[in-house]
Scaffold this active site. Structure first.
Site, PDB file in Angstrom:
ATOM      1  N   ASP A  36       0.878  -1.163   0.000  1.00 33.81           N
ATOM      2  CA  ASP A  36       0.000   0.000   0.000  1.00 33.81           C
ATOM      3  C   ASP A  36       0.920   1.219   0.000  1.00 33.81           C
ATOM      4  O   ASP A  36       1.596   1.489   0.993  1.00 33.81           O
ATOM      5  CB  ASP A  36      -0.895  -0.010   1.241  1.00 33.81           C
ATOM      6  CG  ASP A  36      -1.850   1.171   1.304  1.00 33.81           C
ATOM      7  OD1 ASP A  36      -1.625   2.171   0.590  1.00 33.81           O
ATOM      8  OD2 ASP A  36      -2.821   1.103   2.088  1.00 33.81           O
ATOM      9  N   SER A  66      -0.238  13.091 -15.482  1.00 28.16           N
ATOM     10  CA  SER A  66      -1.465  13.304 -16.255  1.00 28.16           C
ATOM     11  C   SER A  66      -1.444  14.706 -16.844  1.00 28.16           C
ATOM     12  O   SER A  66      -0.754  15.600 -16.334  1.00 28.16           O
ATOM     13  CB  SER A  66      -2.677  13.151 -15.332  1.00 28.16           C
ATOM     14  OG  SER A  66      -3.864  13.578 -15.964  1.00 28.16           O
ATOM     15  N   TYR A  75      -7.341  15.422  -7.649  1.00 28.53           N
ATOM     16  CA  TYR A  75      -6.539  14.705  -8.636  1.00 28.53           C
ATOM     17  C   TYR A  75      -5.553  15.660  -9.311  1.00 28.53           C
ATOM     18  O   TYR A  75      -4.356  15.372  -9.414  1.00 28.53           O
ATOM     19  CB  TYR A  75      -7.458  14.068  -9.679  1.00 28.53           C
ATOM     20  CG  TYR A  75      -6.738  13.230 -10.704  1.00 28.53           C
ATOM     21  CD1 TYR A  75      -6.166  12.010 -10.356  1.00 28.53           C
ATOM     22  CD2 TYR A  75      -6.636  13.656 -12.029  1.00 28.53           C
ATOM     23  CE1 TYR A  75      -5.502  11.231 -11.309  1.00 28.53           C
ATOM     24  CE2 TYR A  75      -5.980  12.889 -12.985  1.00 28.53           C
ATOM     25  CZ  TYR A  75      -5.416  11.677 -12.615  1.00 28.53           C
ATOM     26  OH  TYR A  75      -4.756  10.916 -13.548  1.00 28.53           O
ATOM     27  N   ALA A 114      -4.485  18.531  -8.201  1.00 32.53           N
ATOM     28  CA  ALA A 114      -3.513  18.990  -7.211  1.00 32.53           C
ATOM     29  C   ALA A 114      -2.408  17.966  -7.016  1.00 32.53           C
ATOM     30  O   ALA A 114      -1.213  18.312  -6.947  1.00 32.53           O
ATOM     31  CB  ALA A 114      -4.209  19.280  -5.881  1.00 32.53           C
ATOM     32  N   SER A 115      -2.775  16.690  -6.937  1.00 32.40           N
ATOM     33  CA  SER A 115      -1.769  15.641  -6.720  1.00 32.40           C
ATOM     34  C   SER A 115      -0.842  15.503  -7.921  1.00 32.40           C
ATOM     35  O   SER A 115       0.363  15.239  -7.761  1.00 32.40           O
ATOM     36  CB  SER A 115      -2.460  14.302  -6.423  1.00 32.40           C
ATOM     37  OG  SER A 115      -3.135  13.789  -7.564  1.00 32.40           O
ATOM     38  N   LYS A 116      -1.370  15.707  -9.118  1.00 31.03           N
ATOM     39  CA  LYS A 116      -0.540  15.581 -10.319  1.00 31.03           C
ATOM     40  C   LYS A 116       0.336  16.821 -10.535  1.00 31.03           C
ATOM     41  O   LYS A 116       1.470  16.701 -11.017  1.00 31.03           O
ATOM     42  CB  LYS A 116      -1.417  15.313 -11.543  1.00 31.03           C
ATOM     43  CG  LYS A 116      -2.166  13.976 -11.477  1.00 31.03           C
ATOM     44  CD  LYS A 116      -1.222  12.787 -11.330  1.00 31.03           C
ATOM     45  CE  LYS A 116      -1.952  11.456 -11.373  1.00 31.03           C
ATOM     46  NZ  LYS A 116      -1.041  10.296 -11.259  1.00 31.03           N
TER      47      LYS A 116
END
Length: 271
Positions: free
Chosen positions: A63, A141, A154, A156-158
């Protein structure tokens, strides 16, 4: 870099792009360390790859949101194969909810998987990859270049992933380590089926029309080619390249274009 006999760690390897990456790298002769939470599925995949391509494949339950799991993954790779040549940070999760409606924990979950999972794995693998002058890959992405409505967490994380990899690349200009950011466009995979809704539950059916999207197999081939050529950034679709260009030259107009695209989703969040 030829991939024959290279040792490759792939996170999120049990399905989607990760599974296709496993097949593509095995086809090119790489030995694999496959990481995911779905251990039984992962073991079945490892056996399939060994039988089909005559390579070695190790399944490690992991994980990526748990730092100790990531340390264990890297340690198992090192103990089994004696070295690590390539780390592909592919594990990822998406979302679909307007920010005004979403539980903030959903955004935290996306950052934990997409960003911190990459950070943990890279932190432990980097010393080994410096020794082999190998590759670190982040599967990002187009959402890491242009914020997408209904995907605040999503995107923000990319964006965070892209910034991290950019910094890491500069830090390693003199070490021989290759750092590559891979940015697929919309890809027909299970990432939207498992995307989190406003309450943090999987949405189920994809909200997008996937029949004209890239396949995960196409994405995997482009990434493998990029590793062999030690590419810097892979923007994989014409639409993606146009989006990146327009975000630089006419960002306000792009905002309107993106808005209009997302009003055409199934059961659209924007009207």
């Amino acid at each position: 870099m030829k991939l024959n006999n290279k040792i490759v760690i792939i996170t999120g390897a049990s399905s989607g792009i990760g599974k296709s990456l496993a097949h593509e790298f095995a086809r090119r002769g790489a030995n694999l360390v496959l990481a995911a939470r779905q251990y039984v599925t992962l073991c079945e995949l490892a056996q399939e790859l060994q039988d089909k391509y005559q390579i070695k494949a190790l399944a490690v339950q992991c994980d990526v949101t748990v730092e100790n799991d990531c340390a264990h993954l890297v340690n198992q790779a090192k103990l089994t194969f004696g070295k690590i040549d390539i780390l592909i940070n592919n594990a990822g999760i998406s979302m679909r909810a307007l920010f005004k409606d979403v539980d903030v924990q959903v955004l935290k979950t996306l950052m934990d998987v997409n960003f911190w999972g990459m950070v943990y794995c890279t932190k432990y693998a980097l010393p080994e990859i410096i020794q082999t002058q190998g590759s670190i890959v982040g599967v990002s992405s187009i959402a890491g270049y242009k914020g997408l409505p209904g995907r605040t967490g999503y995107s923000a994380s990319k964006f965070a992933m892209n910034g991290f990899l950019d910094s890491l690349r500069v830090e390693n200009l003199k070490t021989g380590v290759h750092v590559m950011t891979a940015c697929p466009g919309f890809t027909a995979s299970n990432i939207r089926n498992t995307a989190l809704n406003k309450d943090g539950n999987q949405q189920g059916e994809s909200s997008l029309h996937e029949e004209k999207m890239m396949t995960s197999e196409e994405v995997a081939k482009i990434i493998a080619d990029g590793v062999e050529k030690r590419g810097r950034t892979l923007i994989m679709t014409g639409q993606g390249k146009l989006t990146v260009l327009l975000s630089k030259i006419i960002p306000a107009i792009l905002d309107k274009l993106v808005y209009n695209v997302f009003t055409k989703e199934k059961d659209p969040l924007l009207k």
